[in-house]
Write a protein that holds these residues in place. Structure first.
Motif, PDB file in Angstrom:
ATOM      1  N   GLN A 131      74.760  26.683 -40.619  1.00 33.78           N
ATOM      2  CA  GLN A 131      73.446  26.622 -41.225  1.00 33.78           C
ATOM      3  C   GLN A 131      73.430  26.105 -42.475  1.00 33.78           C
ATOM      4  O   GLN A 131      73.957  26.965 -43.365  1.00 33.78           O
ATOM      5  CB  GLN A 131      72.759  27.825 -41.186  1.00 33.78           C
ATOM      6  CG  GLN A 131      72.457  28.394 -39.756  1.00 33.78           C
ATOM      7  CD  GLN A 131      71.893  29.850 -39.588  1.00 33.78           C
ATOM      8  OE1 GLN A 131      70.730  30.003 -39.321  1.00 33.78           O
ATOM      9  NE2 GLN A 131      72.601  30.924 -39.650  1.00 33.78           N
ATOM     10  N   LEU A 163      66.004  33.580 -38.574  1.00 31.95           N
ATOM     11  CA  LEU A 163      67.561  33.964 -38.835  1.00 31.95           C
ATOM     12  C   LEU A 163      67.575  34.962 -37.620  1.00 31.95           C
ATOM     13  O   LEU A 163      68.874  34.836 -37.047  1.00 31.95           O
ATOM     14  CB  LEU A 163      67.685  34.592 -40.091  1.00 31.95           C
ATOM     15  CG  LEU A 163      67.347  34.108 -41.201  1.00 31.95           C
ATOM     16  CD1 LEU A 163      67.793  34.928 -42.645  1.00 31.95           C
ATOM     17  CD2 LEU A 163      68.340  32.916 -41.157  1.00 31.95           C
ATOM     18  N   GLN A 220      68.539  32.652 -34.710  1.00 34.70           N
ATOM     19  CA  GLN A 220      70.044  31.932 -35.070  1.00 34.70           C
ATOM     20  C   GLN A 220      71.058  32.811 -34.760  1.00 34.70           C
ATOM     21  O   GLN A 220      72.197  32.494 -34.342  1.00 34.70           O
ATOM     22  CB  GLN A 220      70.003  31.406 -36.362  1.00 34.70           C
ATOM     23  CG  GLN A 220      68.964  30.393 -36.616  1.00 34.70           C
ATOM     24  CD  GLN A 220      69.098  28.977 -35.641  1.00 34.70           C
ATOM     25  OE1 GLN A 220      70.053  28.479 -35.343  1.00 34.70           O
ATOM     26  NE2 GLN A 220      67.894  28.576 -35.278  1.00 34.70           N
ATOM     27  N   ALA A 276      74.181  35.480 -35.787  1.00 36.71           N
ATOM     28  CA  ALA A 276      75.008  35.748 -37.014  1.00 36.71           C
ATOM     29  C   ALA A 276      75.714  34.786 -37.158  1.00 36.71           C
ATOM     30  O   ALA A 276      77.004  34.504 -36.910  1.00 36.71           O
ATOM     31  CB  ALA A 276      75.900  37.120 -36.927  1.00 36.71           C
ATOM     32  N   ARG A 277      75.273  33.479 -37.680  1.00 40.56           N
ATOM     33  CA  ARG A 277      76.146  32.291 -37.911  1.00 40.56           C
ATOM     34  C   ARG A 277      76.132  32.133 -39.439  1.00 40.56           C
ATOM     35  O   ARG A 277      75.084  32.252 -39.888  1.00 40.56           O
ATOM     36  CB  ARG A 277      75.389  31.062 -37.195  1.00 40.56           C
ATOM     37  CG  ARG A 277      75.609  31.014 -35.646  1.00 40.56           C
ATOM     38  CD  ARG A 277      75.427  29.618 -35.125  1.00 40.56           C
ATOM     39  NE  ARG A 277      73.828  29.378 -35.304  1.00 40.56           N
ATOM     40  CZ  ARG A 277      73.486  28.238 -35.924  1.00 40.56           C
ATOM     41  NH1 ARG A 277      74.295  27.580 -36.403  1.00 40.56           N
ATOM     42  NH2 ARG A 277      72.416  27.958 -35.862  1.00 40.56           N
ATOM     43  N   MET A 335      68.390  37.260 -45.749  1.00 38.07           N
ATOM     44  CA  MET A 335      69.671  36.946 -45.092  1.00 38.07           C
ATOM     45  C   MET A 335      70.535  38.300 -45.015  1.00 38.07           C
ATOM     46  O   MET A 335      71.135  38.531 -43.964  1.00 38.07           O
ATOM     47  CB  MET A 335      70.629  35.875 -45.738  1.00 38.07           C
ATOM     48  CG  MET A 335      69.995  34.442 -45.547  1.00 38.07           C
ATOM     49  SD  MET A 335      71.132  33.199 -46.122  1.00 38.07           S
ATOM     50  CE  MET A 335      70.460  33.343 -48.131  1.00 38.07           C
ATOM     51  N   THR A 349      73.033  37.866 -41.930  1.00 38.96           N
ATOM     52  CA  THR A 349      73.709  36.156 -41.982  1.00 38.96           C
ATOM     53  C   THR A 349      74.830  36.197 -42.956  1.00 38.96           C
ATOM     54  O   THR A 349      74.250  36.537 -44.126  1.00 38.96           O
ATOM     55  CB  THR A 349      72.411  35.415 -42.069  1.00 38.96           C
ATOM     56  OG1 THR A 349      71.206  35.620 -41.179  1.00 38.96           O
ATOM     57  CG2 THR A 349      73.070  34.172 -42.153  1.00 38.96           C
TER      58      THR A 349
END
Length: 529
Positions: free
Chosen positions: A5, A44, A47, A49-50, A129, A134
């Motif tokens: 990301q 987020l 998406q 936990a990238r 985040m 994240t």
């Protein structure tokens, strides 16, 4: 490579891009409002936990140059850290870059201090985040990435044998506005971000803003009045015609323009498609190489560290599983080969057994079985090795005689002490009936061990016939020599002369005796192997 990301932050918005297999996709745009932050949190959550990389393109970015004493190692890093904290107290996003040394005086280090002076612009996005866990891998400056972009382009231009200009200004059109980055000798010195108004043409803004930047560089002694400034302008081909922009940007006495489309930079970065803005060039640099973070995260990298640890554990587990699988496959292959070899050996054994049976069927009947023949051979070897033979005992007597030269043998009587040799009368039998002989023991053949052996030895002393003390000493020495032999027992059966107190002594001292009157003695030897 795992998907990434990439976030591009300006003062007005945040762009969320996706990097997969060398290609950018997106973006998802979130305005710098409370509603935009909430939408970013929802994004987020989708998406997962990238890991994420944040590129910052803000006006609130400061650059200052300092000359610090040349100190190496840990002491030098501590010195720069203290000076950096004194220079920018109100922000954790700061960095110090050593750009060489002065050529005069103490030759101090030339250090460029840079910082994001308004951390409040980053706070809501970083907190979002952290809230969604994240992993934040790094925070990057668009200015420092612009210098990297210019290095990549200069590396591609080196094939034309043209020296790189000493004073260079890179002008790029980005989401945050018009970015002007000045490099001196390839080292970043200054950058500014210009935000033109909505009704202002970008082409009309480049030349005036370049003139203002050149005046500022001259005023701070970064650029001498007669030094030429090479200006590289990267513009999207769709925004304005390159030829038209080149016509508007006229070269001056100390200003040299080089207008290029973004396609040139895209080829230097090996991008598949030309970008729309310079933002995508910077995103491509981070997505492909992922350099170290420009600014310290200040404890915001915990989730990224945990993510890397989890990734390492997954990789280690995969390697271990692959190793175990390979080991299992190797064992199965080895088992198959061994099983095949065993089958071949069994068939070969059956073939030889059948051949042996065929050969034996044509032969006359054997006297006895093979096992009995083998036992007979073993018994024969046992009898030969352990049988009651006098050779070993006679060898010990011969060894003792070699050490006793005054002793001479006259008679030997050897026998093996085997039980069962005596005759036994039958109880209740009539008088005069013959006696029965006890069965002979297997010890007579040395089975299962050698039997004890007895030897009656008669000898005489050759020297000192008239000296009884010498005769006794020679006899005793000979007997002791025999007694030292392993498993040997010696008993004196008869002395050379009678020394009993009730016997009368006769003869003359000093008169030689005849051969029949020599001092003779008898020893009984018993040897148990």
């Amino acid at each position: 490579m795992f998907p990434k990301q990439l976030f591009y932050l300006t003062s007005e918005q945040l762009q969320a891009w996706q990097w997969r297999q060398g290609t950018l996709s997106g973006p998802a745009v979130f305005p710098a409002t409370r509603a935009g932050v909430d939408e970013f949190i929802d994004y987020l959550e989708q998406q997962g936990a990238r890991p994420a990389w944040l590129i910052v393109d803000l006006i609130e970015e400061d650059f200052s140059r300092h000359a610090l004493p040349h100190v190496r190692g840990r002491a030098g890093r501590q010195l720069r850290t203290r000076r950096l904290a004194q220079q920018y107290r109100d922000t954790p996003y700061r960095a110090a870059l050593v750009q060489g040394r002065l050529e005069e005086g103490r030759r101090d280090d030339v250090v460029l201090f840079t910082a994001l002076t308004n951390p409040a612009l980053l706070a809501p996005w970083i907190e979002a985040m952290e809230l969604m866990r994240t992993p934040l891998a790094g925070i990057y400056s668009a200015t420092l990435l612009s210098a990297t972009l210019l290095e990549r382009m200069a590396h591609q231009d080196r094939t034309q044998d043209t020296p790189a200009p000493h004073h260079r200004l890179l002008v790029t059109l980005q989401s945050g506005g018009l970015r002007q980055t000045y490099l001196q000798g390839g080292a970043l010195k200054f950058s500014r971000l210009v935000q033109p108004t909505a009704d202002t043409d970008v082409a009309d803004t480049i030349a005036p803003e370049t003139g203002r930047t050149q005046q500022f560089l001259t005023s701070v002694r970064l650029l001498e009045r007669d030094d030429p400034l090479h200006v590289t302008v990267l513009v999207p081909a769709a925004a304005v015609a390159v030829a038209e922009l080149a016509a508007r940007c006229q070269d001056g006495p100390t200003t040299l323009y080089d207008v290029q489309p973004l396609d040139t930079a895209a080829r230097a970065l090996r991008m598949a498609a030309p970008p729309v803005l310079a933002d995508q060039l910077l995103l491509h640099i981070v997505g492909r190489s992922a350099p170290d973070s420009h600014y310290r995260l200040g404890g915001k990298e915990d989730f990224y560290r945990m993510w890397r640890l989890r990734l390492s554990l997954y990789a280690s587990s995969a390697v271990l599983a692959t190793t175990c699988l390979a080991w299992t496959v190797a064992n199965l292959v080895g088992y198959g080969i061994a099983h095949g070899n065993a089958d071949g050996l069994r068939s070969e054994t059956a073939h030889y057994q059948a051949a042996y049976r065929n050969s034996m069927s044509s032969m006359p009947p054997a006297v006895d079985r093979t096992g009995n023949m083998k036992a007979a051979v073993q018994i024969d070897r046992m009898v030969a090795q352990q049988g009651p033979w006098p050779l070993h005992m006679l060898g010990m007597v011969s060894e003792a005689l070699e050490k006793s030269p005054q002793i001479r043998l006259t008679q030997l009587e050897w026998r093996a002490q085997v039980p069962g040799a005596a005759t036994v009368a039958v109880p209740g039998a009539a008088p005069g009936s013959p006696a029965l002989v006890a069965p002979t023991s297997s010890l007579a053949l040395g089975i299962p061990k050698a039997p004890p052996q007895a030897l009656r030895l008669q000898a005489e002393v050759l020297a000192g016939q008239d000296n009884y003390r010498v005769v006794l000493e020679n006899m005793n020495g000979f007997a002791q020599q025999l007694a030292r032999m392993p498993h040997m027992t010696v008993e004196i059966a008869q002395l050379p002369f009678d020394i009993r107190s009730n016997v009368k002594l006769s003869g003359s001292v000093g008169v030689a005796n005849s051969g029949e009157d020599r001092a003779k003695f008898t020893l009984d030897l018993t040897w148990k192997p």
